[in-house]
Enzyme design. Structure first.
Site, PDB file in Angstrom:
ATOM      1  N   ASP A 487       0.832  -1.208   0.000  1.00 12.89           N
ATOM      2  CA  ASP A 487       0.000   0.000   0.000  1.00 12.89           C
ATOM      3  C   ASP A 487       0.869   1.262   0.000  1.00 12.89           C
ATOM      4  O   ASP A 487       2.066   1.213   0.359  1.00 12.89           O
ATOM      5  CB  ASP A 487      -0.865  -0.027   1.275  1.00 12.89           C
ATOM      6  CG  ASP A 487      -2.151   0.769   1.155  1.00 12.89           C
ATOM      7  OD1 ASP A 487      -2.277   1.557   0.214  1.00 12.89           O
ATOM      8  OD2 ASP A 487      -3.035   0.591   2.038  1.00 12.89           O
ATOM      9  N   ASP A 557     -10.866   1.951  -3.181  1.00 16.62           N
ATOM     10  CA  ASP A 557     -11.438   1.621  -1.873  1.00 16.62           C
ATOM     11  C   ASP A 557     -12.953   1.628  -1.921  1.00 16.62           C
ATOM     12  O   ASP A 557     -13.611   1.271  -0.948  1.00 16.62           O
ATOM     13  CB  ASP A 557     -10.949   2.608  -0.811  1.00 16.62           C
ATOM     14  CG  ASP A 557      -9.653   2.122  -0.183  1.00 16.62           C
ATOM     15  OD1 ASP A 557      -9.294   0.948  -0.391  1.00 16.62           O
ATOM     16  OD2 ASP A 557      -9.000   2.910   0.514  1.00 16.62           O
TER      17      ASP A 557
HETATM   18  C1  DGJ Z   1      -5.800   2.037   1.958  1.00 10.26           C
HETATM   19  C2  DGJ Z   1      -6.205   0.825   1.202  1.00 10.26           C
HETATM   20  O1  DGJ Z   1      -6.746   1.184  -0.024  1.00 10.26           O
HETATM   21  C3  DGJ Z   1      -7.184   0.009   2.038  1.00 10.26           C
HETATM   22  O2  DGJ Z   1      -7.626  -1.104   1.318  1.00 10.26           O
HETATM   23  C4  DGJ Z   1      -6.532  -0.389   3.320  1.00 10.26           C
HETATM   24  O3  DGJ Z   1      -5.487  -1.284   3.059  1.00 10.26           O
HETATM   25  C5  DGJ Z   1      -6.032   0.834   4.061  1.00 10.26           C
HETATM   26  N1  DGJ Z   1      -5.202   1.651   3.226  1.00 10.26           N
HETATM   27  C6  DGJ Z   1      -5.247   0.442   5.273  1.00 10.26           C
HETATM   28  O4  DGJ Z   1      -4.669   1.505   5.885  1.00 10.26           O
END
Ligand code: DGJ
Length: 762
Positions: A487, A557
């Protein structure tokens, strides 16, 4: 020979199966563009396409003789030519390909043909991801070297092709032999001049939670461009661009597209000039960029993948899909079926421990899940997002037995374990920051911007990359972690590196990306069995460069199918569904509060990598049963979905009729023996008419048996939620399905869906 040079006419020709690209060395050693389009017979003489003519004669080449000047009506005016790679300050006033400063401060770069070679391979690019040819694939590369007219500055233009693909890979190597430094302010990866203007431009726009929406607009005079200066590819646009004939549809019309195999600052643009020609240009964004190229050094631009199709946007996309999934993506999971996973982020956020994760895994196993991915919050003392990045060791309160203990319990269930990292970032509240406050990116004398409380590590520095590598390698060596979610939750600001001299700070952004690639390459190489999923606050770094390391990227997300439909449809213009991280999440959705049936959520996730993002203990028995059906369907059709051809049938961006909006798409296996049709009625009102879908890509001579899964209200069962029903639709010929189409009666509710399996029968 697909690439050849005609000594007599001085024409270079690059032929792929369906396209021809031609350039010519003109008088005064100009390398001009002749043609890019449908494949033309090798014997054809294309020299008449030199596009001579006046464009108002803004400047004439200094080499031009008096007679040519008078009689040529601006024939050797650089601005009048279609150029392959344009210098600066030499009479071409469209988008410049190469601009920089010599040691005396002068900026003129007058690029002329110097030499060329044709090699029988597709070379890799040092330190940067690039398209590669597989072992059994033939490839060729044409390298044309341009040289500045008065000094030893060279631009080596590469054009590569791979058998079976229509795309042309382009990159440029700038070589300085001038005896002094050359400061590169702009060095694009490609420039393409097209002498027509009846185009729409397609670019992408978005934001966190709504990435890669499609913007199709008629081209207008001047420049249309998308740029990232965020250090990452970013959420707001994408480093791809398409020019399509104004009348182009999914299946017909001329389309030109290009995308960068790059994950940093970029610029993609097209410029319609005053006489109706378009220049498409892609490369590193010149904003904030300046590379000090010492005498004797070379600079290699990222690679651009360029393509043409006369089979509309669908034809263009399918070409990109094949190339990206087989010649960009690497590793074991390029071909092998990837495990169906459940990720605990939407289920628990930071509130979990070993037992909770095992419980999630155990219950998810009942609906066919094969891997648990432990998301953010397992390390340092992280119970919220304001601390611990950089401290990649287990938080014992949550994982008393560490990752090895958790992994053992998950493996005992017959499942695999995946782990989340955010390797590029550092929290001020972390052991790493307390030890190395100078490891984050900040400009001396300024307080750096924070993004989600985070600072970015200076990955241009080897010792910082080593520290992160060693921490990750320890975790990966201690237990058989099968998957990494990588990430990155902020952009880069305050660009500056303590490792660079004052006159090299303009190199920072690109050096950061090179450092990141170096770190990723090291992990991929030493842990070849690990499946990587990239992520950047959802889909903020969705590009072909990242796909070289991680064959899948978390698309967004936003897990609401109504929004995902648009995000994934937009992404599919360039990227294959095998790269699109997509999960079945809660209904109502936690981001939007929209409800959606399991089928709607399932087929949306299936137009991607398919997985789950929820706590199974909160689901009722009916949902779990339906989730198992979806998982089984995904496994059954994995190869048709991920290795077949993808067709867009109805756009979620358009109104299907006065009362409804429908999104529909289809997968067809390469042998056309099986196919899957999917549709979601996004906004409904049942107006009583059949919705008609003309299927695509089937074998017209084959008969297909159709089995439908669909949402229906079962009046006998309360509450009146959609029930997943099934029925046989009968046998139809491919011909009929593609011409008369599939007739479906619209459903009652929003977000109701159908999935139809098509199997060829004798
Ligand atoms: C952003 C990501 O897009 C989410 O899926 C998740 O992993 C969060 N970060 C965790 O902090």
């Amino acid at each position: 020979m697909p690439i050849f040079f005609n000594e007599k006419t001085k024409v270079f020709t690059i032929n792929t199966q369906n396209t021809t690209y031609a350039m010519m060395i003109e008088p005064y050693h100009l390398l001009t563009h002749l043609y890019y389009g449908e494949r033309i017979d090798e014997s054809a003489d294309l020299t008449y396409l030199t596009n001579a003519g006046s464009v108002g004669r803004p400047a004439i080449y200094p080499d031009v003789t008096y007679d040519e000047f008078e009689g040529g009506a601006g024939k050797f005016c650089p601005h009048a030519r279609l150029l392959e790679y344009s210098g600066f300050g030499v009479g071409d006033f469209r988008t410049t390909s190469l601009q920089g400063r010599f040691s005396d401060g002068s900026q003129t770069t007058d690029l002329r043909y110097h030499s060329h070679k044709i090699i029988d391979s597709k070379p890799s690019l040092e330190g940067i991801p690039a398209v590669y040819a597989n072992e059994n694939e033939k490839a060729q590369t044409l390298v044309i070297t341009l040289k500045d007219k008065v000094c030893e500055l060279y631009a080596e233009l590469s054009y590569s092709i791979i058998e079976g693909h229509d795309e042309i890979m382009r990159s440029v190597r700038i070589v300085n032999k001038t005896g002094a430094p050359f400061m590169i302010d702009c060095a694009l990866s490609m420039s393409l001049d097209i002498p027509r203007k009846d185009f729409d431009v397609i670019t992408f726009y978005g934001k966190p939670n709504n990435e890669r929406y499609v913007d199709r607009s008629p081209i207008r005079h001047g420049k249309t461009s998308c740029e990232s200066t965020a250090g990452l590819t970013n959420h707001f646009s994408n480093n791809s661009i398409i020019l399509c004939e104004t009348s182009a549809t999914e299946e017909s019309g001329d389309c030109y597209g290009a995308t960068l195999v790059y994950s940093g600052n970029y610029s993609v643009s097209c410029e319609l000039d005053h006489v109706g020609r378009v220049r498409m240009a892609l490369g590193i964004s010149p904003t904030g960029f300046c590379w000090k190229l010492e005498d004797g050094e070379a600079f290699v631009t990222p690679e651009a993948i360029m393509s043409y199709s006369n089979k509309g946007l669908g034809g263009l996309s399918r070409g990109f899909h094949n190339l990206i999934r087989y010649n960009v993506c690497r590793g074991k999971y390029k071909d092998a079926r990837r495990p169906v996973l459940i990720n605990n982020w939407e289920a628990t956020v930071f509130d979990f421990n070993e037992d909770k994760l095992v419980e999630i895994a155990k219950e998810a196993k009942d609906f066919g899940v094969e891997m648990l991915v432990m998301d953010d919050g397992w390390f340092g003392h992280r119970n919220w997002d304001n601390n611990s990045l950089g401290d990649w060791f287990e938080l014992k309160d949550k994982l008393p037995n560490g990752i090895p203990g958790l992994c053992k319990r998950i493996n005992e269930l017959g499942m695999k374990l995946g782990v989340w990292f955010e390797p590029e970032m550092i929290s001020e509240d972390s052991e790493l920051y307390r030890k190395h406050p100078d490891w984050c990116i900040k400009t001396p004398g300024r307080d750096p911007f924070r993004g989600r409380w985070e600072l970015v590590l200076d990955l241009t520095r080897q010792e910082i990359r080593d520290c992160i590598y060693n921490q990750m390698a320890k975790i990966l060596s201690e237990s058989p972690v099968a998957y990494i979610k990588w990430d990155a939750n902020r952009y880069i600001t305050d660009a500056y590196s303590l490792s660079l001299s004052a006159d090299s700070q303009g190199e920072f952004f690109h050096r950061y990306v090179l450092g990141l690639y170096d770190l990723m390459e090291r992990i991929c190489k030493n842990f070849p069995d690990v499946l990587f999923e990239n992520c950047a606050s959802g889909g903020g770094r969705y590009d072909a460069g990242m796909m070289y390391y991680s064959p899948q990227i978390w698309c967004s997300d936003n897990t609401d199918p109504a929004h995902r439909m648009k995000i994934q449809y937009g992404s599919s213009l360039i990227y294959p569904v095998s790269t699109m991280g997509s999960h079945v999440a809660y209904s109502p959705n936690i981001n939007t509060f929209h409800p959606a049936s399991v089928l709607t959520r399932g087929i949306t996730a299936m137009a991607g990598t398919f997985g789950f993002e929820l706590d199974p203990s909160l689901e009722d028995e009916k949902s779990k049963k339906e989730m198992l059906i979806m998982t089984d369907l995904y496994k059954k059709h994995y190869f048709t979905i991920n290795h077949g051809d993808y067709y867009r049938i109805a756009s979620p961006y358009e109104q299907a009729n006065a009362m409804s909006r429908i999104s529909a798409w289809q997968f067809v296996s390469k042998d056309k023996e099986s196919a899957l049709f999917n549709m979601v009625q996004m906004d409904n009102v049942n107006d009583g008419a059949d919705a008609i879908f003309k299927l695509k890509g089937l074998d017209k001579n084959k008969n297909y048996k159709l089995h439908m899964y669909y949402d229906e209200r079962n009046d006998k069962i309360k509450p009146f939620t959609p029930w997943l029903e099934q029925k046989e639709l009968g046998v139809f010929s491919g011909d009929v399905l593609m011409k008369a189409g599939l007739h479906l009666n619209l459903f009652r509710g929003d977000n109701m869906s159908a999935l139809i399996e098509l199997e060829a029968v004798k």
